[in-house]
Scaffold this motif. Sequence first.
Motif, short mmCIF file in Angstrom:
data_model
loop_
_atom_site.label_atom_id
_atom_site.label_comp_id
_atom_site.label_asym_id
_atom_site.label_seq_id
_atom_site.Cartn_x
_atom_site.Cartn_y
_atom_site.Cartn_z
N LEU A 1 0.82 -1.21 0.00
CA LEU A 1 0.00 0.00 0.00
C LEU A 1 0.86 1.26 0.00
O LEU A 1 0.53 2.26 -0.64
N ALA A 2 1.97 1.21 0.73
CA ALA A 2 2.81 2.40 0.87
C ALA A 2 3.76 2.60 -0.31
O ALA A 2 4.05 3.75 -0.68
N SER A 3 4.23 1.51 -0.93
CA SER A 3 5.35 1.62 -1.86
C SER A 3 5.09 1.16 -3.28
O SER A 3 5.81 1.54 -4.20
N SER A 4 4.09 0.30 -3.50
CA SER A 4 3.96 -0.34 -4.81
C SER A 4 3.36 0.58 -5.87
O SER A 4 2.44 1.36 -5.58
N SER A 5 3.87 0.44 -7.09
CA SER A 5 3.30 1.12 -8.25
C SER A 5 2.38 0.20 -9.03
O SER A 5 1.84 0.58 -10.07
N GLY A 6 2.18 -1.02 -8.53
CA GLY A 6 1.35 -1.99 -9.23
C GLY A 6 -0.13 -1.67 -9.10
O GLY A 6 -0.55 -0.98 -8.18
N SER A 7 -0.93 -2.21 -10.03
CA SER A 7 -2.36 -1.90 -10.04
C SER A 7 -3.09 -2.52 -8.86
O SER A 7 -4.23 -2.15 -8.57
N GLU A 8 -2.45 -3.47 -8.13
CA GLU A 8 -3.12 -4.10 -6.99
C GLU A 8 -2.70 -3.46 -5.66
O GLU A 8 -2.97 -4.02 -4.59
N ALA A 9 -2.06 -2.30 -5.72
CA ALA A 9 -1.50 -1.70 -4.50
C ALA A 9 -2.56 -1.50 -3.42
O ALA A 9 -2.34 -1.80 -2.25
N LEU A 10 -3.73 -0.99 -3.81
CA LEU A 10 -4.77 -0.71 -2.81
C LEU A 10 -5.38 -2.00 -2.24
O LEU A 10 -6.09 -1.96 -1.24
N GLU A 11 -5.12 -3.14 -2.88
CA GLU A 11 -5.55 -4.43 -2.34
C GLU A 11 -4.42 -5.08 -1.54
O GLU A 11 -4.45 -6.28 -1.28
N GLY A 12 -3.42 -4.30 -1.19
CA GLY A 12 -2.29 -4.84 -0.45
C GLY A 12 -1.38 -5.69 -1.31
O GLY A 12 -0.64 -6.53 -0.81
N GLY A 13 -1.44 -5.47 -2.64
CA GLY A 13 -0.59 -6.22 -3.56
C GLY A 13 -1.12 -7.60 -3.90
O GLY A 13 -0.46 -8.37 -4.60
N ASP A 14 -2.33 -7.94 -3.44
CA ASP A 14 -2.89 -9.29 -3.64
C ASP A 14 -3.34 -9.47 -5.09
O ASP A 14 -4.27 -8.83 -5.55
N MET A 15 -2.69 -10.38 -5.82
CA MET A 15 -3.04 -10.67 -7.21
C MET A 15 -4.08 -11.78 -7.31
O MET A 15 -4.54 -12.09 -8.41
N GLY A 16 -4.44 -12.38 -6.18
CA GLY A 16 -5.39 -13.48 -6.20
C GLY A 16 -4.75 -14.78 -6.65
O GLY A 16 -3.53 -14.89 -6.76
N TRP A 17 -5.58 -15.79 -6.94
CA TRP A 17 -5.08 -17.11 -7.35
C TRP A 17 -4.76 -17.12 -8.84
O TRP A 17 -5.58 -16.70 -9.64
N LEU A 18 -3.57 -17.59 -9.18
CA LEU A 18 -3.13 -17.64 -10.57
C LEU A 18 -2.54 -19.00 -10.89
O LEU A 18 -1.73 -19.54 -10.14
N ASN A 19 -2.95 -19.55 -12.03
CA ASN A 19 -2.33 -20.76 -12.55
C ASN A 19 -0.94 -20.41 -13.07
O ASN A 19 -0.70 -19.30 -13.55
N ILE A 20 -0.04 -21.36 -13.01
CA ILE A 20 1.34 -21.12 -13.45
C ILE A 20 1.40 -20.66 -14.91
O ILE A 20 2.28 -19.90 -15.30
N ASN A 21 0.39 -21.08 -15.70
CA ASN A 21 0.39 -20.74 -17.12
C ASN A 21 -0.35 -19.45 -17.44
O ASN A 21 -0.33 -19.00 -18.58
N SER A 22 -1.04 -18.88 -16.47
CA SER A 22 -1.80 -17.67 -16.73
C SER A 22 -1.18 -16.42 -16.12
O SER A 22 -1.65 -15.31 -16.35
#
Length: 427
Positions: free
Chosen positions: A217-238
């Motif tokens: 939340l404090a440092s990330s420039s990623g689009s998931e920053a406001l979710e605490g950086g949580d990208m959710g569940w991802l398959n290795i191929n996706s």
Amino acid sequence: MKFLFRALCLSALLSFSSVAQEVMLDKVAVIVDQGVILESEIEALVSEVKKNAALNDQQLPSDRALRTQAIERLIMKSLQMQMAERMGIRISDPQLEQTIANIAANQDATVEDLRFQLREEGVAYEDYRENIREEMIMGEVRRANVRRRIYITDQEVDTLVNLMEEQGAEQAEYRLGHILIGFPPEPSDEDVTESRERADKVLELLNGGSDFAKIALASSSGSEALEGGDMGWLNINSMPTLFAEAVQGKKAGELIGPIRSGAGFHILKIMDTRGIETVTVEEVNARHILIKPSIILSEEKARQQLIKFKEQLMNDEADFAELAKEHSADPGSALRGGELGWADPTNYVPAFRDALAALEPGEFSDPVRSSHGWHLIQLNDRRIDDATERRKEDKAHQLIFNRKFAEETEAWLREMRDAAYIEVLDS
């Protein structure tokens, strides 16, 4: 009497002053191209993040860092909504209500249940409704602009099919945390060095036990920053290729990085892992006629047109394929007489999928409203998926598409952000 008049005047003046002060509290905080972000919007988003953090017992960074992330989220929203306006993208009320009904249905609830839940949480239904409309509009904008940037070769599909066959039925899924320490546009060597030093410091803090979500939340420039950086569940191929190579063989709780890409330095945390169960899937073969309401054609007239078509078909007064070729607004299937071929019903939008589930082979549906328009559907047949080569190729193609769509969406958003005029006004 004069005293009473003066008192009333003073009271009115004070009331007006109070109202004026309340109005003055809301002001333009950020200029984004042809739009603005108001102070009240920033405060509302920050308040929402704090509320969610409290519910999830999640630590938060300083108010200043939280405000910065909120502003960035609202800038990206403003840019996408402005692009939607230029592209003429609209979401009608019936489309919106259908989507909300689908959201409720996916939670085994009714719209009234959803309204009650929102009231319990102190959320106005109209605010929720408009937030859903905006999310739908931004989704349409992203699909329209990102899809054309994606190209998938037959070799990529074949390679992934072979890899999936080697991996067998059980494939790992990862729940990833992501922190991006981004570069500015066209970074210099000094910029890269500075970003690497910041990334190393973040990794040091994480290894020292600092909360990942708070740091994101404090440092990330990623689009998931406001979710605490949580990208959710991802398959290795996706997941992005860079991440897929890094996480293989790693266990839950491990930190990975910094990994350099064109966007900056990435730090990953494997929050959890799980396997994927292989299940048989029933496929459906269906055809449809799509009528899209417009300024000229109202919702009710579109529905009535399909009712008429159904009556003609039931009385053998018309041919489905000919009606689809002449009237359907789905260009891909219209040329084939409305035929959609064999497909997993979960690939369809919820309203279409649910209508198919209620049909027996040969039956026609009543007119069905989805986010695309009004459909008249006929179920041709059902079968159990036998995991044919075509099925494997379709699955591989979808996994590659999902990964590339995520990567290209990030790149497209970054390019749009870099090209925009943005001015954050003094608070």
